[in-house]
Structure formats: C-alpha cells, structure tokens
Scaffold this motif. Structure first.
Motif, mmCIF file in Angstrom:
data_model
loop_
_atom_site.group_PDB
_atom_site.id
_atom_site.type_symbol
_atom_site.label_atom_id
_atom_site.label_comp_id
_atom_site.label_asym_id
_atom_site.label_seq_id
_atom_site.Cartn_x
_atom_site.Cartn_y
_atom_site.Cartn_z
ATOM 1 N N ALA A 1 -7.274 -3.998 6.735
ATOM 2 C CA ALA A 1 -7.298 -4.651 5.413
ATOM 3 C C ALA A 1 -7.142 -6.164 5.554
ATOM 4 C CB ALA A 1 -6.209 -4.074 4.515
ATOM 5 N N TRP B 1 -14.586 0.382 0.343
ATOM 6 C CA TRP B 1 -13.148 0.211 0.589
ATOM 7 C C TRP B 1 -12.840 -1.266 0.817
ATOM 8 C CZ3 TRP B 1 -10.910 -1.893 4.916
ATOM 9 C CH2 TRP B 1 -9.504 -1.866 4.947
ATOM 10 N N ARG B 2 -13.630 -1.920 1.705
ATOM 11 C CA ARG B 2 -13.428 -3.355 1.977
ATOM 12 C C ARG B 2 -13.538 -4.167 0.692
ATOM 13 N NH1 ARG B 2 -18.311 -6.145 4.324
ATOM 14 N NH2 ARG B 2 -18.868 -5.513 2.236
ATOM 15 N N VAL C 1 -10.404 -3.817 -1.342
ATOM 16 C CA VAL C 1 -9.294 -4.642 -0.832
ATOM 17 C C VAL C 1 -9.451 -6.070 -1.342
ATOM 18 C CG1 VAL C 1 -8.271 -5.684 1.238
ATOM 19 C CG2 VAL C 1 -8.875 -3.254 1.239
ATOM 20 N N SER D 1 0.855 -1.182 0.000
ATOM 21 C CA SER D 1 0.000 0.000 0.000
ATOM 22 C C SER D 1 0.899 1.243 0.000
ATOM 23 C CB SER D 1 -0.930 -0.024 1.208
ATOM 24 O OG SER D 1 -0.252 0.340 2.378
ATOM 25 N N ALA E 1 -5.394 0.177 -3.493
ATOM 26 C CA ALA E 1 -6.536 -0.668 -3.127
ATOM 27 C C ALA E 1 -6.270 -1.535 -1.901
ATOM 28 C CB ALA E 1 -6.951 -1.550 -4.303
ATOM 29 N N VAL E 2 -5.000 -1.803 -1.564
ATOM 30 C CA VAL E 2 -4.698 -2.590 -0.368
ATOM 31 C C VAL E 2 -4.244 -1.680 0.773
ATOM 32 C CG1 VAL E 2 -4.209 -4.710 -1.641
ATOM 33 C CG2 VAL E 2 -2.318 -3.148 -1.058
ATOM 34 N N GLU F 1 -4.719 1.524 3.751
ATOM 35 C CA GLU F 1 -5.356 1.657 5.050
ATOM 36 C C GLU F 1 -6.812 2.090 4.884
ATOM 37 O OE1 GLU F 1 -3.540 3.385 9.008
ATOM 38 O OE2 GLU F 1 -3.665 4.884 7.437
ATOM 39 N N THR G 1 0.414 -4.755 3.942
ATOM 40 C CA THR G 1 -0.818 -3.986 4.098
ATOM 41 C C THR G 1 -1.060 -3.653 5.562
ATOM 42 O OG1 THR G 1 -3.163 -3.939 3.421
ATOM 43 C CG2 THR G 1 -2.259 -6.087 4.050
#
Length: 184
Positions: free
Chosen positions: A136, A113-114, A117, A50, A75-76, A78, A132
């Motif tokens: 995540a 967001w989840r 990930v 990240s 995308a990975v 915080e 990460t």
C-alpha cells in the motif's frame, strides 16, 4: 496541502506464509512504540489503520499517546491475494515483490485495489497518520512519483513515509527507512 504519515506496521508474530492475521511480536511492539514516540511532537493527529491485527496493534500506540481513536479503513489494507492458501499467496506475493512487476501487468482487481488505496489517501483532508502495509505504501509512492512498479522501495517495519495530498494528487515528501523484506 495535507501531510499524510504512512507508517508500515510493526514486525508481525508470523510470516505471510504462516498466518492470515498475525499480531505484533515483541520487536514489532517496540518498533511501534518508537514510531509513535518519533511522531509524538506532530500530534495529536487523526489515525487511520487497516483492519489486520498487526496494523491495529501498531495504531494502538498512537491512540494511547494522543488519546484518539483510530478509524479502521479497509481501503488502506493489505493487497488482496488471489488465493487464501498460505503457501500459494506467499509465492504470489514473492513474485510481485522480487519480480519487478508493474501495475499494468497485474489483473484488474489488483489495480482497483491500488486505486482504492490512493483514493482513500486523497480523501483525507487533514494531516493524518495512516498505519498500513508494504505494498500500500509502495502504491502511494508510485502514484506520487509516476513509477508504475509495484515495488519501488522497501519500507522497513514502522518506518514513516511522508506524502502530501492536494485533493487531486499525491506528492512524495520523504521516503521512510528501508530494509530488505523477505517473502517466503
């Protein structure tokens, strides 16, 4: 099946309520060295990290060891706080971590967001080390195990959680070393 080695970043120089983007302290660097040495026999593997300094600095040990260049993938990253104010974001994160919250209770932005990930992990087609963050890793484990809690275990700094992906889903292979994370 593709194996993904989810490594939480090393111990940072500052807490979540003290700095927006701290690097690693001496303990964090030693943790990163140990994590890289522990995974050395598996490589060389691609490394995804990240953007924050603490994850990039952790990834540096894997890059040197395997002579690869990490791919920086937001995308990975915080989990995005709804505020930039350090005290407010720390209180917000503390509520999520200690409050036993479920993803269904969070707003659409956090759920997207989840999903981002998980989507980034599902897109990785070869065995990969992913450096990460705490939430995540929890998001990936939660999806892999069908657990809707935001925090379903407490990965220690530089612990390695292993999941497998088949392109459609994640399966938990092994949880990383755990410890209590203090959020101020």
């Amino acid at each position: 099946m593709t194996r993904l080695y989810l490594v939480r970043h090393g111990q940072p120089l500052a807490r979540y309520d003290q700095d927006h983007d701290p690097g690693l302290d001496d303990v964090g660097r030693a943790q990163a060295e140990a994590a890289a040495a522990g995974l050395a026999p598996l490589g060389p593997l691609p490394v995804v990290t990240s953007p924050p300094r603490r994850t990039r600095e952790t990834a540096t040990l894997f890059e040197r060891q395997w002579e690869v260049t990490a791919s920086v993938q937001p995308a990975v990253g915080e989990i995005e706080s709804p505020t930039d104010d350090l005290a407010e974001r720390s209180a917000w994160l503390g509520e999520i971590v200690r409050g036993g919250r479920r993803w269904a209770e969070l707003d659409d932005e956090r759920c997207r967001w989840r999903d981002g990930v998980v989507g980034a992990l599902l897109a990785l087609e070869v065995d990969t080390v992913v450096v990460t963050h705490y939430i995540a890793i929890n998001a990936a484990v939660g999806v892999a195990t069908g657990d809707d809690r935001v925090v379903n275990f407490r990965p220690d700094n530089c612990s390695c959680t292993v999941v497998e992906r088949d392109g459609q889903s994640l399966t938990l292979v092994e949880l990383g070393r755990q410890r209590e994370t203090v959020v101020h």
